[in-house]
Design an enzyme around this catalytic site. Sequence first.
Site, PDB file in Angstrom:
ATOM      1  N   ASP A 254       0.877  -1.159   0.000  1.00 30.46           N
ATOM      2  CA  ASP A 254       0.000   0.000   0.000  1.00 30.46           C
ATOM      3  C   ASP A 254       0.929   1.227   0.000  1.00 30.46           C
ATOM      4  OD1 ASP A 254      -2.077   1.765   0.064  1.00 30.46           O
ATOM      5  OD2 ASP A 254      -3.103   0.854   1.766  1.00 30.46           O
TER       6      ASP A 254
HETATM    7  C1  BGC Z   1      -4.900   3.529   0.205  1.00 32.57           C
HETATM    8  C2  BGC Z   1      -5.043   2.552  -0.950  1.00 32.57           C
HETATM    9  C3  BGC Z   1      -4.871   3.275  -2.258  1.00 32.57           C
HETATM   10  C4  BGC Z   1      -3.517   3.972  -2.278  1.00 32.57           C
HETATM   11  C5  BGC Z   1      -3.232   4.711  -3.572  1.00 32.57           C
HETATM   12  C6  BGC Z   1      -3.641   4.386   0.084  1.00 32.57           C
HETATM   13  O1  BGC Z   1      -3.700   5.456   0.982  1.00 32.57           O
HETATM   14  O2  BGC Z   1      -4.892   2.824   1.416  1.00 32.57           O
HETATM   15  O3  BGC Z   1      -6.292   1.921  -0.886  1.00 32.57           O
HETATM   16  O4  BGC Z   1      -4.993   2.383  -3.330  1.00 32.57           O
HETATM   17  O5  BGC Z   1      -3.484   4.916  -1.210  1.00 32.57           O
HETATM   18  O6  BGC Z   1      -4.033   5.821  -3.701  1.00 32.57           O
END
Ligand code: BGC
Length: 709
Positions: A254
């Site tokens: 993530d």
């Molecule tokens: C989130 C993800 C997301 C990623 C990219 C993170 O803060 O937890 O779900 O895909 O950002 O935007």
Amino acid sequence: MTPQEKVRTVVGTSVSPASPPQLAPGLVPSVTYEGGDQVNTYLSEGSVRGAAGESLPLERLGIPSIIYADGPAGVRIDPVQDSTDLRDWCTAFPTASLLSSTWDPSLVEQIGDAIGQEMREYGVDVLLAPAMNIQRNPLTGRNFEYFSEDPLLSGRIAAAYVRGVQGNGVAACLKHFAANNQELYRYGIDARVSERALREIYLRGFEIAVRESSPAALMSSYNKVNGIYASENKWLLEDVLRGEWGFDGEVMTDWWATCDPVSQIKAGNDLLMPGCPSQIDSLLSALKYGNLDEAELDRSVARVLGTVKRSPKMSGKPVGRHPDLASHDSLARRIAGEGMVLLRNEESALPIAPQSKLALFGVYSYDTQVGGSGSGYVNRKFKVNLSEGLEEAGFGVDSTLKVNYTAYIAAEKAKLPGEYFWVIPTAGETAVPLEQIRRAARENDYALLTFGRMAGEGSDRSAGKGDYLLSDLESGLLGTLCREFHALGKKVVVVLNVGSPIELTRWDTLPDAILFAWMPGQQAGNAIADVLSGKVNPSGKLPMTLARSYTDIPSSRNFGVSEGELNKVCYEEELMVGYRYFCTSGVPVEYPFGFGLSYTDFNYGEMEAVGDSLIRLRVKNTGKCAGREAVQIYVRKPGHMAGRPTLELCAFSKTPTLMPGESCTLEFPIEKRYLQCFENGEWLLPEGDWTFFAAASAEDLRRSVTLSF
Ligand code: BGC
């Protein structure tokens, strides 16, 4: 490939400007978010603005860069991509909890397909969706992005979504793996959960989606699982995900889950997103000093390039930038209507007779929430508010209330920042003078009151008034509306414009009807009007239990942080999540899992087992209008094993539209793999009598058959 090229391949290229990447010249600025802060990042020229990340192009080897963008309610990119007038709008589909409330994987597959088409047209290669963590607690900030408290429903709906997206030759990415069930301390919270609960509840949905849709990618979560960060957890990523389930795609972190890059690669987490220079340095130095085998790195490089290889970018086909937004808009309206859940309908208060005059209350009636904030936000071209949808459907909407509410909302919003990633500003609820309410009651046929809640990643909701509970103002308004309208023999309807439950039990006065409309996407107003008017007969059913009180929910005792320890949360309730707990303990609920009313009635006829792997059930529409019925099959396992739920969902299916008097036979394949129990470190299928119930909800078991395994 040189060692440098290999290392750069496993680190995303949206690096911070502190150290401009040497291998990808010609970068353009973009932004992403770390914690609550905006961070400047760079995407390569010609890239897709507003995408979340990008991989390394290696021109020397003919390897293009590919684009990763969020999900899940649609593609999240910037509408403005260049200096031309062309805008890359994306469709804001209903949020995930509404999709699962349809109990209809084939419809969800169509949504996935439409999203996949938009990705193709806009040059997005990997969608960071579906999100499919278990809704362990109603206050989790991202519940609207997730499907259900039940792993089978989550897994089947996620698999349909992935099949739809990937049918377009682009990739989907399951997230957030695993046990990412709260937002508080999301970057480091340690989810302490037994292997039994992990495997039967928190991993099983992912397992089903992996086995039934072969997703190209998966995102590990920020949190720790039993002491080890998910992105450094070899047991999760290599032993279970790849070894046991056969996942053959790439695993990415993530965003900014910047633990130890070397441990992440060694654990089988192939791509570090969005990528930063220190990760490159750490990996290069680990290679140099023998702390990372080149073979381990090669394994991850191959997986990341595997996604590149299957991407549309490899074919070099230019993007079209003209998706069929009109048909996606109709699809968004159709599925929104199919997923709304009618909770209460006393004396057939609904549907509302054509051309009725409606007094609309509540700011969300005029500023309807279509989705949540954070990465789940979609840059849509427009949205339809409930007031607009009702007018479009031919109802009269009280003009004095409309003028007053609209002016109030505009004045409040003028004081707030504009919509952006973290915040979708909403005006707080406002009081309506009693004489206005009395006038509206005299002049209209119905009162309609919408309660709304905003939510998004980065924080959880509160159990207090104004969030899980109604605020004093909201409950006062509801009470007055019921008193004044009922005194004139007129009905009151409540619409819930929320992504996750609020408490419905301690309302002082009850309205005649309650429609759980979720965050229904850009066609919100039209879709709600379709159900209220009877153009669409509601057939959605709850994908989670609505408890009577927050403290009735087992995880309320250990949600967020456990006492005295800021960094761990113990899943003491084990398997007793949602209906599994309520059915076993007998604690009464407000509305059970799987519940939803219709404007017609269904009779469950003959139920039969064909061998031990198929169940059939006759369903007949015995009411007065056409409709669909979602039927659930729950299993009661033999004997009673300590700590096990008395009922577990093991199959579901939904009828096609049945005309009054019409019947159909539904088929439910029973998969033994998902009937197994994980006891004392192994999967087993206990011998004895297994009772299967055909049910309209977890509390409405109508037919049963018993099988011996
Ligand atoms: C989130 C993800 C997301 C990623 C990219 C993170 O803060 O937890 O779900 O895909 O950002 O935007």
